[in-house]
Design a protein around this motif. Sequence first.
Motif, PDB file in Angstrom:
ATOM      1  N   UNK A  35       0.838  -1.205   0.000  1.00 37.92           N
ATOM      2  CA  UNK A  35       0.000   0.000   0.000  1.00 37.92           C
ATOM      3  C   UNK A  35       0.872   1.254   0.000  1.00 37.92           C
ATOM      4  N   UNK A  36       1.897   1.244   0.828  1.00 36.21           N
ATOM      5  CA  UNK A  36       2.760   2.423   0.927  1.00 36.21           C
ATOM      6  C   UNK A  36       3.597   2.627  -0.336  1.00 36.21           C
ATOM      7  N   UNK A  37       3.839   1.560  -1.090  1.00 32.72           N
ATOM      8  CA  UNK A  37       4.591   1.729  -2.349  1.00 32.72           C
ATOM      9  C   UNK A  37       3.827   2.624  -3.313  1.00 32.72           C
ATOM     10  N   UNK A  38       2.478   2.620  -3.230  1.00 32.13           N
ATOM     11  CA  UNK A  38       1.656   3.505  -4.052  1.00 32.13           C
ATOM     12  C   UNK A  38       1.688   4.918  -3.495  1.00 32.13           C
ATOM     13  N   UNK A  39       1.640   5.027  -2.149  1.00 33.20           N
ATOM     14  CA  UNK A  39       1.631   6.342  -1.499  1.00 33.20           C
ATOM     15  C   UNK A  39       2.992   7.030  -1.558  1.00 33.20           C
ATOM     16  N   UNK A  40       4.031   6.271  -1.919  1.00 30.40           N
ATOM     17  CA  UNK A  40       5.379   6.854  -1.950  1.00 30.40           C
ATOM     18  C   UNK A  40       5.469   8.028  -2.924  1.00 30.40           C
ATOM     19  N   UNK A  41       4.642   8.023  -3.964  1.00 29.74           N
ATOM     20  CA  UNK A  41       4.637   9.127  -4.936  1.00 29.74           C
ATOM     21  C   UNK A  41       4.216  10.417  -4.257  1.00 29.74           C
ATOM     22  N   UNK A  42       3.197  10.339  -3.401  1.00 24.39           N
ATOM     23  CA  UNK A  42       2.711  11.531  -2.688  1.00 24.39           C
ATOM     24  C   UNK A  42       3.696  11.968  -1.611  1.00 24.39           C
ATOM     25  N   UNK A  43       4.268  10.981  -0.928  1.00 20.99           N
ATOM     26  CA  UNK A  43       5.197  11.315   0.165  1.00 20.99           C
ATOM     27  C   UNK A  43       6.429  12.024  -0.389  1.00 20.99           C
ATOM     28  N   UNK A  44       6.854  11.655  -1.582  1.00 19.98           N
ATOM     29  CA  UNK A  44       8.046  12.271  -2.164  1.00 19.98           C
ATOM     30  C   UNK A  44       7.860  13.769  -2.415  1.00 19.98           C
ATOM     31  N   UNK A  45       6.596  14.206  -2.459  1.00 22.42           N
ATOM     32  CA  UNK A  45       6.335  15.627  -2.729  1.00 22.42           C
ATOM     33  C   UNK A  45       6.364  16.478  -1.466  1.00 22.42           C
ATOM     34  N   UNK A  56      -0.060   8.696   5.132  1.00 22.32           N
ATOM     35  CA  UNK A  56      -0.158   7.307   5.561  1.00 22.32           C
ATOM     36  C   UNK A  56      -1.519   6.993   6.193  1.00 22.32           C
ATOM     37  N   UNK A  57      -2.276   8.047   6.527  1.00 21.38           N
ATOM     38  CA  UNK A  57      -3.631   7.826   7.025  1.00 21.38           C
ATOM     39  C   UNK A  57      -4.489   7.078   6.017  1.00 21.38           C
ATOM     40  N   UNK A  58      -4.156   7.244   4.728  1.00 21.40           N
ATOM     41  CA  UNK A  58      -4.897   6.498   3.698  1.00 21.40           C
ATOM     42  C   UNK A  58      -4.634   4.997   3.803  1.00 21.40           C
ATOM     43  N   UNK A  59      -3.432   4.633   4.229  1.00 19.17           N
ATOM     44  CA  UNK A  59      -3.152   3.204   4.401  1.00 19.17           C
ATOM     45  C   UNK A  59      -3.966   2.635   5.556  1.00 19.17           C
ATOM     46  N   UNK A  60      -4.202   3.457   6.603  1.00 19.15           N
ATOM     47  CA  UNK A  60      -5.061   3.012   7.705  1.00 19.15           C
ATOM     48  C   UNK A  60      -6.500   2.868   7.231  1.00 19.15           C
ATOM     49  N   UNK A  61      -6.944   3.818   6.390  1.00 20.11           N
ATOM     50  CA  UNK A  61      -8.295   3.717   5.842  1.00 20.11           C
ATOM     51  C   UNK A  61      -8.433   2.448   4.993  1.00 20.11           C
ATOM     52  N   UNK A  62      -7.423   2.173   4.160  1.00 17.16           N
ATOM     53  CA  UNK A  62      -7.436   0.949   3.358  1.00 17.16           C
ATOM     54  C   UNK A  62      -7.418  -0.289   4.224  1.00 17.16           C
ATOM     55  N   UNK A 216      -5.804   1.763  -6.433  1.00 14.70           N
ATOM     56  CA  UNK A 216      -4.571   0.979  -6.665  1.00 14.70           C
ATOM     57  C   UNK A 216      -3.942   0.580  -5.329  1.00 14.70           C
ATOM     58  N   UNK A 217      -3.936   1.538  -4.370  1.00 16.74           N
ATOM     59  CA  UNK A 217      -3.402   1.250  -3.040  1.00 16.74           C
ATOM     60  C   UNK A 217      -4.240   0.167  -2.351  1.00 16.74           C
ATOM     61  N   UNK A 218      -5.565   0.292  -2.450  1.00 16.36           N
ATOM     62  CA  UNK A 218      -6.476  -0.693  -1.844  1.00 16.36           C
ATOM     63  C   UNK A 218      -6.246  -2.075  -2.453  1.00 16.36           C
TER      64      UNK A 218
END
Length: 613
Positions: A35-45, A56-62, A216-218
């Motif tokens: 899941x975090x591999x998808x969110x890594x794009x947002x974190x890089x910004x 990372x709250x989205x990973x908790x939601x997922x 995609x993360x889900x």
Amino acid sequence: MKTREDQHVRIGVLRGMAVLTPDALSSVAYATDQMESVLAVLIAAGAAKSYISDVLGYSMLGTGVIVVLAFLLYLAYQNIIRHYPMGGGAYAIGLNDLGKPFGLSAASTLIIGYTLTVAVSVASGIDAIGPVIPFVGTHKLLFNIILTLAIMLLNLRGTGESATVFVPFTYLFVGCIILLGFTALIEGIAHPQQIHVPTAAGVHMVQGMSLYLFLRMFANGCSALTGIEAVSNSVPVFKEPSSARARRLLLTLVITLSLLFFVVSGVATVHGLTYNPQVPLINQEALTLFGTSGIGYAVTVVISFSTMCILAIAANTAFTGCPALWSSMARDGYMPRWVLHKGDRLVYSNGIIFLTFISLLLTIAFDANVSRLIPLYGVSVFYTFTISQLGMVARKFREKGKHWIPSAIGSMFGLLMTAAACVIFLVTHFTDGAWMILVCVPLMVIMFSKIRKHYQCIREELRYDFSKPFETTTEGITIVPIASVNKASVRALQYAASNFKNVVAVTVISGDSEDQMKRQQEKIERDWERLGSGIRLITIHSQYRAVARRLQRFVEFELGKYNPEHITIVIPQFITRRWWHKLLHNKTGSYLMAWLLLNKSVKVVTVPYRLMQ
């Protein structure tokens, strides 16, 4: 082990956790990473820690949505276990409640999922220990192969034995994750300034988060649900009452899985730990909470070791479930019969070896890379979930038993979620390799149908017509091809003369000149006369030095005079004492026998003579 010992090698809930649940439990070791591999794009910004935790709250939601889906799957599979106590899972319910295409396609995706389970689990296990033991990380592919073969050998020893070995490692992993969660809770209470809990407003303010990215993360996170179906596929391995024990294990699995998944995702979120392809999140969490020196580092090593063990043991789920599934399919005629029966240790030995072979091919082809294997994994797993849910919906509407409407509504809701997850995984990972499922599954369905058709044709062709009288007086011919008059050929002649009528011997003369062939003929005719067998000898000259081909032409000539059922070929064969001696002799008899068996409907008998030198 004797067949009657079968009940003694079956397992209960305690050992069932070690045999059938590691696949599902181990998925928490990489589901959050995926899941975090998808969110890594947002974190890089963004660089702020608070921003990272909000993302990372989205990973908790997922994680929360996936846990709800896990309990819906529990409701479906506990019904499947009740209705199909012989196992088979999605294959059985698809075949019986939805029809052949659904059942065979579910079986195809189950098989793909199981083979990928071995490849993904072992690869993830090696990845987990790589950061702690660099030598293993440097030679990942080699250790993947070694570990896969070791698990295969352990499974060949029997279900009970493998369960006994794996029990400590399974519960060690569960204990380590709970320890992580408990330590994180204590740390959060003692040092609240070191953690950041994402807020609804913060999560909402995250820039760049689209519906496509969330889906995609889900889909990646849904890999945490792999292995749940293994319990329903392997009901017969439980002690009686097997169905009740299987349902109990399934509930224990879903509760434990949900707890561990929340712990891993939660600790990563509050500490702002992000995806790192070289260091899995569980390792990062252990290093963050326990440090890099002293006793803390020792605890980190234990957690890494337990993670590697559970990931490797996850392959054991496939070694138990896939051969059992193949056996169910073979019982229905859709798989070769050699996977149907149990071996010496009351396990499906042939299926275990075959699964190992396929999994090693996948591991080598994808270079033991988990990220490259996951796309194939997710689509296959969620298609089987969808078939299971659809089958239960069809059964509810057909039977309409007591309180069927609420149950049908729950199954329909589960059907929508699993089907949506399957489609999402297929669409978001189509170019990553998920398209291969669309190619492989139809081909496998065709193959299974061809296998069943073959068995049906064989059954029809071998069915005897009892209206015909049993006859034994039909005149025929028995042919004994010989190269010379020796002990091996004489023994074959004696056997033929003792058991058959109308025996003839045939020899083929070949040489580099007419004179040489004439001398060979004169010699064998003199030896034949001295033998005094009373059997007619037919001598054939081969101008092209093709002994086997001339024998074949002679057999074909006799086929024009006799029915193939009334022709018997008795082939002399001497067996050398040492294996390398075989390389020193021609294979005329073997070639003739292979040609006869593959092309002609005559009876073939070999009479061996064992050499002592």
